[in-house]
Design a protein around this motif. Structure first.
Motif, PDB file in Angstrom:
ATOM      1  N   TRP A 162       0.677  -1.516  -0.407  1.00  0.00           N
ATOM      2  CA  TRP A 162       0.380   0.352   0.293  1.00  0.00           C
ATOM      3  C   TRP A 162       1.223   1.577   0.152  1.00  0.00           C
ATOM      4  N   PRO A 163       0.365   2.421  -0.602  1.00  0.00           N
ATOM      5  CA  PRO A 163       1.139   3.342  -0.823  1.00  0.00           C
ATOM      6  C   PRO A 163       0.959   4.545   0.608  1.00  0.00           C
ATOM      7  N   ALA A 164       1.499   5.404   0.987  1.00  0.00           N
ATOM      8  CA  ALA A 164       1.396   5.815   1.926  1.00  0.00           C
ATOM      9  C   ALA A 164       0.146   6.688   2.082  1.00  0.00           C
ATOM     10  N   ASP A 165      -0.750   7.128   0.632  1.00  0.00           N
ATOM     11  CA  ASP A 165      -1.132   7.824   1.623  1.00  0.00           C
ATOM     12  C   ASP A 165      -2.699   7.653   1.830  1.00  0.00           C
ATOM     13  N   LEU A 166      -2.569   6.214   1.354  1.00  0.00           N
ATOM     14  CA  LEU A 166      -4.037   5.344   1.395  1.00  0.00           C
ATOM     15  C   LEU A 166      -3.463   4.902   3.102  1.00  0.00           C
ATOM     16  N   HIS A 167      -2.548   4.957   3.827  1.00  0.00           N
ATOM     17  CA  HIS A 167      -2.492   4.772   5.340  1.00  0.00           C
ATOM     18  C   HIS A 167      -3.193   6.457   6.106  1.00  0.00           C
ATOM     19  N   GLU A 168      -3.505   7.269   4.874  1.00  0.00           N
ATOM     20  CA  GLU A 168      -3.913   8.526   5.803  1.00  0.00           C
ATOM     21  C   GLU A 168      -5.487   8.110   5.910  1.00  0.00           C
ATOM     22  N   LEU A 169      -5.669   6.877   4.687  1.00  0.00           N
ATOM     23  CA  LEU A 169      -7.509   7.195   4.767  1.00  0.00           C
ATOM     24  C   LEU A 169      -7.916   7.030   6.315  1.00  0.00           C
ATOM     25  N   PRO A 170      -9.001   6.616   7.459  1.00  0.00           N
ATOM     26  CA  PRO A 170      -9.935   6.201   8.391  1.00  0.00           C
ATOM     27  C   PRO A 170      -9.917   5.050   8.300  1.00  0.00           C
ATOM     28  N   HIS A 171      -9.740   4.370   9.115  1.00  0.00           N
ATOM     29  CA  HIS A 171     -10.067   2.499   9.110  1.00  0.00           C
ATOM     30  C   HIS A 171     -11.222   2.254   8.210  1.00  0.00           C
ATOM     31  N   GLY A 172     -12.201   2.179   8.745  1.00  0.00           N
ATOM     32  CA  GLY A 172     -13.645   1.984   8.069  1.00  0.00           C
ATOM     33  C   GLY A 172     -13.938   2.383   6.745  1.00  0.00           C
ATOM     34  N   LEU A 173     -13.212   4.123   6.331  1.00  0.00           N
ATOM     35  CA  LEU A 173     -12.727   4.017   5.204  1.00  0.00           C
ATOM     36  C   LEU A 173     -12.504   2.825   4.158  1.00  0.00           C
ATOM     37  N   PHE A 174     -11.293   2.769   4.556  1.00  0.00           N
ATOM     38  CA  PHE A 174     -10.104   1.844   4.078  1.00  0.00           C
ATOM     39  C   PHE A 174     -11.342   0.495   3.745  1.00  0.00           C
ATOM     40  N   ALA A 175     -11.697   0.179   4.560  1.00  0.00           N
ATOM     41  CA  ALA A 175     -12.564  -1.387   4.922  1.00  0.00           C
ATOM     42  C   ALA A 175     -13.364  -1.073   4.111  1.00  0.00           C
ATOM     43  N   ALA A 176     -14.012  -0.016   3.620  1.00  0.00           N
ATOM     44  CA  ALA A 176     -15.494  -0.364   2.816  1.00  0.00           C
ATOM     45  C   ALA A 176     -15.284   0.209   1.195  1.00  0.00           C
ATOM     46  N   HIS A 177     -13.594   0.614   0.659  1.00  0.00           N
ATOM     47  CA  HIS A 177     -14.106   1.179  -0.373  1.00  0.00           C
ATOM     48  C   HIS A 177     -12.523   0.580  -0.993  1.00  0.00           C
ATOM     49  N   VAL A 178     -11.357   0.388  -0.620  1.00  0.00           N
ATOM     50  CA  VAL A 178     -10.109  -0.178  -1.216  1.00  0.00           C
ATOM     51  C   VAL A 178     -10.843  -1.524  -1.433  1.00  0.00           C
ATOM     52  N   SER A 179      -9.656  -2.018  -2.497  1.00  0.00           N
ATOM     53  CA  SER A 179      -9.079  -3.868  -2.889  1.00  0.00           C
ATOM     54  C   SER A 179      -8.015  -3.439  -4.038  1.00  0.00           C
ATOM     55  N   VAL A 180      -7.416  -4.512  -4.198  1.00  0.00           N
ATOM     56  CA  VAL A 180      -6.685  -4.658  -5.124  1.00  0.00           C
ATOM     57  C   VAL A 180      -6.298  -4.966  -6.315  1.00  0.00           C
ATOM     58  N   ALA A 181      -5.530  -4.629  -7.268  1.00  0.00           N
ATOM     59  CA  ALA A 181      -5.979  -5.144  -8.970  1.00  0.00           C
ATOM     60  C   ALA A 181      -4.578  -5.617  -9.103  1.00  0.00           C
ATOM     61  N   GLY A 182      -4.373  -6.471  -9.916  1.00  0.00           N
ATOM     62  CA  GLY A 182      -3.049  -6.336 -10.497  1.00  0.00           C
ATOM     63  C   GLY A 182      -3.675  -5.493 -11.789  1.00  0.00           C
ATOM     64  N   HIS A 183      -1.785  -5.020 -12.577  1.00  0.00           N
ATOM     65  CA  HIS A 183      -2.158  -4.440 -13.514  1.00  0.00           C
ATOM     66  C   HIS A 183      -2.169  -5.109 -15.180  1.00  0.00           C
TER      67      HIS A 183
END
Length: 405
Positions: free
Chosen positions: A182-203
Motif C-alpha cells: 500500500w502507498p503512504a497516502d492510503l494509510h491516511e484514510l480512516p480505517h472504516g473508509l479503507f475497509a469499505a472502499h479499497v481493494s487491489v488490482a493487478g495491472h
C-alpha cells in the motif's frame, strides 16, 4: 453528498450543480421509472423519493406521493434509472486528457504516456473529472489507482461519489509478503473508509510478477473483495505472451521485463487462468482479443468483463466480441477507462457507441451493464444498481435520444 445524479446527456449544456439539495428529501417524478429490480417491469407515471442517495420510496406517482410535502422535481416525459456505475476508470490520469492523439496503437500510446508527467496528481483536473462523472449520471466508480489512491478517494468523497479504489500492483519485483504494498497516502484514510472502499488490482500479466498477481488475488479473496485485471486488451499483449515477439515486447524489454522473462506460450486468458486469477470475483478489463476457448473459460469461471469500447477505439486496439461474450453468458459491464484514452467520462456515450457499433446489444442490456451487473461484481448489490427502498444508488435520467433505442 448530492441526493441524486441527474443528467440529460443529449444536451450539451454545462453540468448541473445539485449541491443545493444536500441533505434534503426530494421526490422525482417522471413518465417512466426503470427500477432494474429482477423481473420488474417499467413503472409508468411513477415517483422516486430520495434522501441524499438513499432511495426511500418508489412506485406509482399518486400512491408514492400521498402525504409527501417536500420538494418535487417533475421530469416530464423522461425515464428515471438507477445511478450508473463506471466499472473502470483511472482518475489520477485526469490531467492527461487530450495529451495523446487517437489511433496510434497500443505500443505508441504507451510510449507517449510514459513520456508525460504520469506521477503528478492534479487536484483541479481530478475534481473536474469526478464532477463530470457525477453530473453525467454516475453514482459509483471502480477506480484504478497506482500512485495516489488516497488523494483520488478524497476527491470522490468531496464530489459525493461512491467508489471502490483498486490499488494497482505493478512491476516484476516479487511480493514481500501476503499484503499489498500500500502507498503512504492510503494509510491516511480512516480505517472504516479503507475497509469499505479499497481493494487491489493487478495491472497486467505482461507488467506484473506472476507471484505478485497471485498474492494480490489471494488478498482480495481473503477479504471478500473484487479483483481487477487488464486482460487481452491488444495484439501486442497476445504476441508477447505467446512467443515474446512484436513491437510491444521490445518496448517492455527496455522498460519492464526482467532479463529472464520467458513467454508462457498461452493466450492472456489461458495464462491468467493458469495463475488462478479468474473466478466470479474477478473483473477482467477489456477482453478485446479473446477466442472461443477464452470465452468459454471466462464464462466457466464466472468472471465479469468490463468493456471499454471508446477507449479501445481511441487507442486503436480493436473491438471486443461482445456478441459472443453475451451469448456465452459472460457478465458484462461498462467503463470509460482513463481521460488519457477517451474524449470524456460520460457513460451514456459508451452506450451510444455500443448501440451504434453492436446491433444486437440492446438498451436493456446496456442498462444492466451500467447498474445491476457491476453492482454484483463489485460486491455492492445490496446498495447499488437498483431503485428499491434502502438502496443508495441515487437516480439518473436516461438521455432523450436513448429513449427509443
Amino acid at each position: 453528498m448530492p441526493p441524486f445524479v441527474l443528467s440529460d446527456a443529449s444536451q450539451p449544456a454545462a453540468p448541473q450543480s445539485l449541491s443545493d439539495w444536500n441533505g434534503r428529501i426530494t421526490a422525482h417524478v417522471a413518465r417512466r421509472v426503470m427500477t432494474m429490480a429482477p423481473g420488474a417491469t417499467p413503472l409508468v407515471d411513477a415517483a422516486v423519493i430520495v434522501r441524499d442517495r438513499e432511495i426511500l420510496a418508489v412506485g406509482p406517482r399518486r400512491s408514492t406521493l400521498a402525504g409527501f410535502s417536500g420538494p418535487i422535481q417533475d421530469h416530464g416525459p423522461a425515464t428515471l434509472v438507477p445511478g450508473l456505475i463506471n466499472a473502470h476508470c483511472h482518475l489520477e490520469l485526469a490531467h492527461l486528457r487530450g495529451a495523446i492523439p487517437s489511433g496510434l496503437g497500443f505500443a505508441e500510446w504507451v510510449r507517449r504516456l510514459v513520456a508525460l508527467p504520469m506521477g503528478v496528481f492534479d487536484q483541479d483536473a481530478t475534481q473536474a473529472a469526478a464532477r463530470e462523472m457525477r453530473t453525467s449520471g454516475t453514482a459509483c466508480v471502480a477506480d484504478i489507482a497506482t500512485r495516489h489512491p488516497g488523494a483520488a478517494a478524497r476527491t470522490f468523497i468531496r464530489e459525493g461519489l461512491d467508489f471502490i479504489s483498486f490499488f494497482e500492483e505493478f512491476g516484476f519485483t516479487p511480493p514481500k509478503g501476503d499484503t499489498p504494498s500500500w502507498p503512504a497516502d492510503l494509510h491516511e484514510l480512516p480505517h472504516g473508509l479503507f475497509a469499505a472502499h479499497v481493494s487491489v488490482a493487478g495491472h497486467a500479466l505482461y507488467s506484473t510478477h506472476p507471484e505478485r498477481l497471485r498474492a494480490a488475488k489471494a488478498w482480495a479473496a481473503r477479504h471478500g473483495k473484487p479483483f481487477s485485471l487488464h486482460l487481452a486488451e491488444h495484439l501486442g499483449e497476445v504476441a508477447l505472451l505467446a512467443d515474446g515477439t512484436g513491437d510491444f515486447a521490445e518496448l517492455l524489454r527496455k522498460r519492464v521485463l526482467p532479463r529472464d522473462f520467458r513467454p508462457p506460450g498461452r493466450s492472456p486468458v489461458a495464462h491468467a487462468d493458469a495463475l488462478g486469477l479468474l473466478d466470479e470475483h474477478t473483473l477482467v478489463v477489456h477482453g478485446v482479443h479473446v477466442d472461443d476457448a477464452d470465452i468459454r473459460t471466462l464464462a466457466g469461471r464466472g468472471c465479469g468483463v468490463c468493456l471499454c469500447p471508446r477507449s479501445n477505439a481511441y487507442i486503436g486496439v480493436g473491438r471486443a466480441p461482445v456478441e459472443k461474450l453475451a451469448a456465452a453468458g459472460v457478465r458484462l459491464c461498462l467503463g470509460t477507462d482513463s481521460p488519457a484514452s477517451n474524449t470524456d467520462l460520460d457513460l451514456w456515450n459508451e452506450v451510444r457507441y455500443l448501440l451504434q457499433h453492436w446491433e444486437r446489444f440492446s438498451l436493456v442490456a446496456a442498462l444492466a451493464a451500467l447498474t445491476t451487473t457491476p453492482a454484483r461484481l463489485l460486491g455492492r448489490e445490496n446498495s447499488l444498481g437498483m431503485l428499491e427502498p434502502g438502496m443508495r444508488s441515487g437516480v439518473a435520467l436516461l438521455p432523450i435520444d436513448l429513449e427509443d433505442a
